[in-house]
Design an enzyme around this catalytic site. Structure first.
Site, short mmCIF file in Angstrom:
data_model
loop_
_atom_site.label_atom_id
_atom_site.label_comp_id
_atom_site.label_asym_id
_atom_site.label_seq_id
_atom_site.Cartn_x
_atom_site.Cartn_y
_atom_site.Cartn_z
N ARG A 197 7.36 -23.37 12.14
CA ARG A 197 8.63 -22.62 11.97
C ARG A 197 8.95 -22.30 10.52
NH1 ARG A 197 10.70 -26.36 15.97
NH2 ARG A 197 10.39 -25.42 18.01
N LYS A 252 9.34 -9.42 3.08
CA LYS A 252 8.94 -8.80 4.35
C LYS A 252 7.50 -9.19 4.63
CE LYS A 252 11.71 -4.61 4.79
NZ LYS A 252 11.66 -3.13 4.84
N LYS A 254 13.48 -3.58 -7.30
CA LYS A 254 13.36 -4.19 -5.97
C LYS A 254 14.18 -5.46 -5.89
CE LYS A 254 10.67 -5.03 -2.01
NZ LYS A 254 9.46 -4.81 -1.23
N ASN A 286 12.45 2.52 1.62
CA ASN A 286 11.51 3.14 2.56
C ASN A 286 11.45 4.66 2.42
OD1 ASN A 286 10.42 0.90 3.96
ND2 ASN A 286 12.41 0.61 4.90
P1 NAD Z 1 -4.87 -3.80 0.33
O1 NAD Z 1 -4.30 -5.14 0.43
O2 NAD Z 1 -5.67 -3.29 1.47
O3 NAD Z 1 -5.74 -3.71 -1.02
C1 NAD Z 1 -6.42 -2.53 -1.31
C2 NAD Z 1 -7.90 -2.77 -1.60
O4 NAD Z 1 -8.05 -3.27 -2.92
C3 NAD Z 1 -8.58 -3.78 -0.68
O5 NAD Z 1 -9.86 -3.34 -0.37
C4 NAD Z 1 -8.66 -5.04 -1.55
O6 NAD Z 1 -9.73 -5.87 -1.19
C5 NAD Z 1 -8.88 -4.45 -2.91
N1 NAD Z 1 -8.40 -5.26 -4.03
C6 NAD Z 1 -7.23 -5.90 -4.13
N2 NAD Z 1 -7.06 -6.40 -5.35
C7 NAD Z 1 -8.18 -6.09 -6.06
C8 NAD Z 1 -8.59 -6.34 -7.39
N3 NAD Z 1 -7.79 -6.93 -8.27
N4 NAD Z 1 -9.81 -5.91 -7.76
C9 NAD Z 1 -10.61 -5.25 -6.87
N5 NAD Z 1 -10.26 -4.96 -5.61
C10 NAD Z 1 -9.05 -5.38 -5.21
O7 NAD Z 1 -3.73 -2.68 0.10
P2 NAD Z 1 -2.38 -2.64 -0.74
O8 NAD Z 1 -2.23 -1.24 -1.12
O9 NAD Z 1 -2.31 -3.69 -1.77
O10 NAD Z 1 -1.27 -3.02 0.35
C11 NAD Z 1 -0.99 -2.19 1.45
C12 NAD Z 1 -0.29 -3.00 2.50
O11 NAD Z 1 0.94 -3.49 1.98
C13 NAD Z 1 0.04 -2.21 3.74
O12 NAD Z 1 -0.29 -2.97 4.89
C14 NAD Z 1 1.53 -2.03 3.65
O13 NAD Z 1 2.14 -1.91 4.92
C15 NAD Z 1 1.95 -3.30 2.96
N6 NAD Z 1 3.24 -3.22 2.25
C16 NAD Z 1 4.15 -4.20 2.48
C17 NAD Z 1 5.36 -4.18 1.82
C18 NAD Z 1 6.33 -5.32 2.01
O14 NAD Z 1 7.46 -5.20 1.56
N7 NAD Z 1 5.94 -6.41 2.63
C19 NAD Z 1 5.65 -3.16 0.92
C20 NAD Z 1 4.70 -2.17 0.70
C21 NAD Z 1 3.48 -2.21 1.37
N1 GLY Z 2 8.83 -1.88 1.03
C1 GLY Z 2 10.12 -1.85 1.61
C2 GLY Z 2 10.89 -3.12 1.52
O1 GLY Z 2 10.45 -4.12 1.02
O2 GLY Z 2 11.98 -3.16 1.99
#
Ligand code: NAD
Ligand code: GLY
Length: 369
Positions: A125, A147, A231, A249
């Site tokens: 939990r 999130k 943020k 968003n």
């Molecule tokens: P990702 O986690 O897929 O990373 C992108 C690529 O870069 C991957 O192939 C990873 O292995 C590689 N990588 C990461 N760090 C590296 C480094 N330092 N050196 C070399 N390669 C590296 O993608 P992302 O763009 O980081 O995240 C996208 C995700 O985040 C989506 O699922 C999205 O929905 C989510 N997201 C969440 C929030 C939130 O508030 N929780 C906000 C925005 C996005």
């Molecule tokens: N990326 C949108 C949020 O964190 O609310």
């Protein structure tokens, strides 16, 4: 000389610090400081782990010799943000014998951060999570605000929880290994902060393009800190997205629809990644705002030009049908009572949530590209 890390504080009921600076993954005491118990699970992906996981493990173990550390590595890419990998992460916590004072450390981009954070939210939990973001996108957005989620085939992030981290430690040195396409994806989310509420930052981003795309340390640190300050301010006022947090968003309802319609892929494929889809989505939101008479088309043009200057896509990929995209948008979490609720704007820096948006106007924008 290595500059001292910048710190951004996130306030509210569950406050935590965001540290930003080069070399932080080698600082064992900093990594160990937020840990309360004896168990730590390091979650990463198979591109990040070979680069950084042992470094983190070594630093942590040196600072806390009594700590029992296990790791769990998932395949890189959005296709891993699933219930199946969520289950496997929980199994890794079970294998570790993690008790309620355990900590999950998420070492990776937003995919690892969202998945590991959700596992931390659910194990017994809720146990602590420390975010160690390694993409620019994760440093400026996904690691902050709590999130956590996984995707379903029907839509992005449909299963998840709000679970703020104990700390965010962003080692900007790791951006040196980030592929340029992923750097640009992160810059889309940075541009978003200018678009929703900070015209001066938008102008700064117009001026800093060359430095940021070249990976200039000082410019990147400034962009990360400014984004985190935005943020942090929003999520501490509205942690559970009852109101203004939805502004974060901008472009996401369109963007998530594109991501869902194209299918969640492996890295480096032709599909738009999250940041790229958000870039297209922001332009569509701006165009819809203009169509509805809320904003001037000059603002749409300025946003589109800035995104193009950063090498980001601004139109819907070929082959995605407008009707299918609209169907995905109907399942967005912001919608209420079956009505489309979108983040639109009145121009650069003036985003707002608009309830009950006319679907025919949305379709017109989707059909226009
Ligand atoms: P990702 O986690 O897929 O990373 C992108 C690529 O870069 C991957 O192939 C990873 O292995 C590689 N990588 C990461 N760090 C590296 C480094 N330092 N050196 C070399 N390669 C590296 O993608 P992302 O763009 O980081 O995240 C996208 C995700 O985040 C989506 O699922 C999205 O929905 C989510 N997201 C969440 C929030 C939130 O508030 N929780 C906000 C925005 C996005
Ligand atoms: N990326 C949108 C949020 O964190 O609310």
């Amino acid at each position: 000389m290595t500059p001292a890390p910048r710190t951004v504080a996130v306030g509210g009921d569950r406050p935590y610090p965001i540290a930003i600076g080069p070399g932080l993954l080698d600082e064992g005491p900093r990594l160990a400081d937020p840990l309360r118990g004896r168990h730590a699970l390091l979650v990463s992906d198979d591109r990040v782990a070979p680069l950084y996981l042992e470094r983190v493990r070594r630093a942590l173990q040196a600072a806390r010799p009594d700590l029992v550390i296990a790791d769990h590595v998932i395949p890189a890419g959005e296709a891993s943000k699933t219930l199946q990998h969520f289950g496997a992460t929980l199994q890794a916590l079970a294998g570790l014998g993690a008790t309620r004072d355990a900590t999950v450390l998420a070492l990776g981009g937003g995919v690892v951060g969202d998945l590991a954070g959700f596992a931390a939210a659910c194990w017994m939990r809720g146990v602590d999570c420390v975010q160690l973001p390694t993409t620019l996108l994760a440093m400026v957005d996904s690691s902050v605000g709590g999130k956590t989620a996984v995707d379903l085939p029907q839509g992005k992030n449909l299963v998840g929880a709000f679970h703020p981290p104990r700390a965010v430690i962003a080692d900007t040195g790791v951006l040196r290994t980030l592929p340029p396409r992923e750097l640009r994806a992160g810059l889309a989310e940075v541009i978003k902060y200018g678009g929703i509420g900070d015209p001066a930052f938008f102008q700064w981003l117009q001026a800093q393009r060359d430095a940021l795309l070249a990976g200039d340390d000082a410019a990147l640190a400034q962009a990360i800190a400014r984004s985190c300050e935005h943020k942090a301010a929003i999520v501490e006022r509205d942690p559970l997205e009852k109101g203004e947090r939805a502004l974060l968003n901008l472009g996401h309802t369109f963007g998530h629809a594109i991501e869902t319609a194209q299918g969640y892929g492996a890295p480096d494929n032709a599909n738009l990644n999250h940041g790229e889809a958000v870039a297209v989505g922001m332009v569509l939101a701006a165009r819809l705002s203009a169509l509805l008479g809320m904003a001037d088309t000059a603002d749409t043009d300025a946003l589109r030009d800035l995104l193009l200057a950063y090498g980001l896509p601004v139109t819907i990929p070929a082959g995605l049908e407008a009707d299918a995209l609209l169907a995905h948008m109907r399942l967005d979490k912001k919608n209420l009572a079956g009505r489309l609720r979108l983040v639109l704007w009145r121009g650069i820096g003036k985003a707002e949530v608009v309830p009950d948006v006319d679907e025919s106007a949305v379709l017109a924008v989707l059909r226009g590209g």
